[in-house]
Motif scaffolding. Sequence first.
Motif, PDB file in Angstrom:
ATOM      1  N   UNK A  41      -0.041   7.182   5.748  1.00  0.00           N
ATOM      2  CA  UNK A  41      -0.567   6.022   6.475  1.00  0.00           C
ATOM      3  C   UNK A  41      -0.833   4.898   5.474  1.00  0.00           C
ATOM      4  N   UNK A  42      -1.077   3.681   5.975  1.00  0.00           N
ATOM      5  CA  UNK A  42      -1.451   2.571   5.094  1.00  0.00           C
ATOM      6  C   UNK A  42      -2.962   2.616   4.935  1.00  0.00           C
TER       7      UNK A  42
ATOM      8  N   UNK B  75       0.817  -1.221   0.000  1.00  0.00           N
ATOM      9  CA  UNK B  75       0.000   0.000   0.000  1.00  0.00           C
ATOM     10  C   UNK B  75       0.841   1.256   0.000  1.00  0.00           C
ATOM     11  N   UNK B  76       1.931   1.228   0.716  1.00  0.00           N
ATOM     12  CA  UNK B  76       2.764   2.418   0.799  1.00  0.00           C
ATOM     13  C   UNK B  76       4.191   1.995   1.110  1.00  0.00           C
TER      14      UNK B  76
ATOM     15  N   UNK C 142      -5.479   1.093   3.500  1.00  0.00           N
ATOM     16  CA  UNK C 142      -6.447  -0.003   3.564  1.00  0.00           C
ATOM     17  C   UNK C 142      -6.266  -0.876   4.800  1.00  0.00           C
ATOM     18  N   UNK C 143      -5.339  -0.511   5.660  1.00  0.00           N
ATOM     19  CA  UNK C 143      -5.234  -1.217   6.929  1.00  0.00           C
ATOM     20  C   UNK C 143      -6.009  -0.422   7.978  1.00  0.00           C
TER      21      UNK C 143
END
Lengths: 300, 257
Positions: free
Chosen positions: B91-92, A183-184, B94-95
């Motif tokens: 930030x992440x 995701x990042x 989808x978490x």
Amino acid sequence: MRSAHPGEDALDTILQLVLNGLAVGCIYGLVALGFVLIYKATELVNFAQGDLLMLGAFTCYMFVVWYGVGYWVALALAVALVALFGAVLDATILRRVIGQPQFSVVMLTIGLGAIFRSFASIAWGSEIYTLPTPFSARATRVAGVAVSHEYVSIIVGTVALCAVLYAFFTFTRVGLAMQAASQNQLAAYYMGIPVKLMFSLIWAISAGVAAIAGVLLAPVSLIDINLGFIGLKAFAAAVLGGFGSIPGALVGGVTIGLIELFSGAYLPQGFKDVAAYVVLLVVLAVRPQGMFGAIVRKKV
Amino acid sequence: MADPLLTVTNLETYYGPIMAIRGISFVVPERSVVTILGANGAGKSTILKTVSGVMDPQKGTVTFAGREIQGMDPDRVTRLGISHVPEGREVFPFLSVRENLMMGAFTRRDAAGVGEDLELVYSYFPVLRSRAEQRAGSLSGGEQQMLAISRALMARPRMMLLDEPSLGLSPRLVKEIFEIIARINRERGVTVLLVEQNANMALHIADYGYVLEVGRIVMEDTCARLLEKEDIKEFYLGMKESGVRGTRRWKRKKTWR
């Protein structure tokens, strides 16, 4: 077949087609899953995914037939070897093309696929093989429908594998870290997550899943060096589901499997192979992000 | 002052052919709050990125706790005890909030300590507790900033690098976040290197400040004294006493370098 009740006969055929379509679709779904996992993490599209499936099937065949290893042990060995191969592939070759134009990545992975096929024909020969499995040529009659164990093993195997993968990605620390790295990437680095290792692990999982798909597929289809071309249909399945969505990949795979079998049975000769792509085109025209794809906007 | 925890000497970092940092030296003493002020493009974020290992310097050294860390991979730097709160939160999405926080503790093995720290950050930012199971991407900007700071804190760092924590937040939130940063420094003994455009806030919580212009440090002093300087008042705090800024640039006024 009981021809006294033609209606029932048709129903039998439909159920049979559903079962087989689901099974074939599961294989597409598993390969598509590999596409999506790698794409989400590294933004690479791995066109050699189907050839990893082929390598998995051949490796298992080699252990079972050449060395007389038991089926389950051979399956485990094949999956472990192909997964390891996937990780090494990432660490040595594919890591270098991250961030390069998508076109060079496509050419590279297509080239790798060709290399794998050549390697397979050198190592195992270009004949066509059958993998003997505990499920081969066995069937149980359920409510008048002959349920072949090969097809059931594919469906059960896929469901079990998806459950394991889901649990791994949701509940384990490493699984979450892989999601985070996908995701990042930058933030994952800041967290002290070894991102490169995570990407190699994702490659290992994708390759391992492809190998399992190959071994599951082996009793239904025969093993030859061109088994990997199934990857093209799996790619269509991934796009259909919305490239980047894991449930989408599986649903896309099953959709394509069912469409293929039904159009093979009820439409004129030749439609079987194009039907999946026709549906893909229609879906993309109507809903370009795919069935499950979401257009994600970054919050500022 | 105590021994410096972080020492940067003659650092030069490039973006391709462009020199973003032109030979910078500064020190961050243990348990202090040091701020680097500067306008857009002065090279503030680049300094932090070079310290945390995301960018490699061409020249110069970064020494953390007696160890040279320049050019190290960022995950190794994090394991040494430096947590970076990047600009724009990162930030992440989808978490869940809780999963984001657990990722902050990725390098740690002590489950009990991680649990304590989770309670600690929830006590600093109660809103995160109520949003624990929500996806981080659905939080507001301010909540994401709180999450980013909390996530960095979960690594139980010796030092935190904060990149523009006030960016895009309402004045009330900015105040709240700066108060927490001061508390983290005071109560947890975490050394803070703060990069800010909001000079007023930064100078009020920091002990020592550096002023950066176009990749060079042009001024340094304790924050109490920086707050009194005419140039700081005029250019960074917006308090003009006489005339307009005109064409005067610090680069030309080298007397106070």
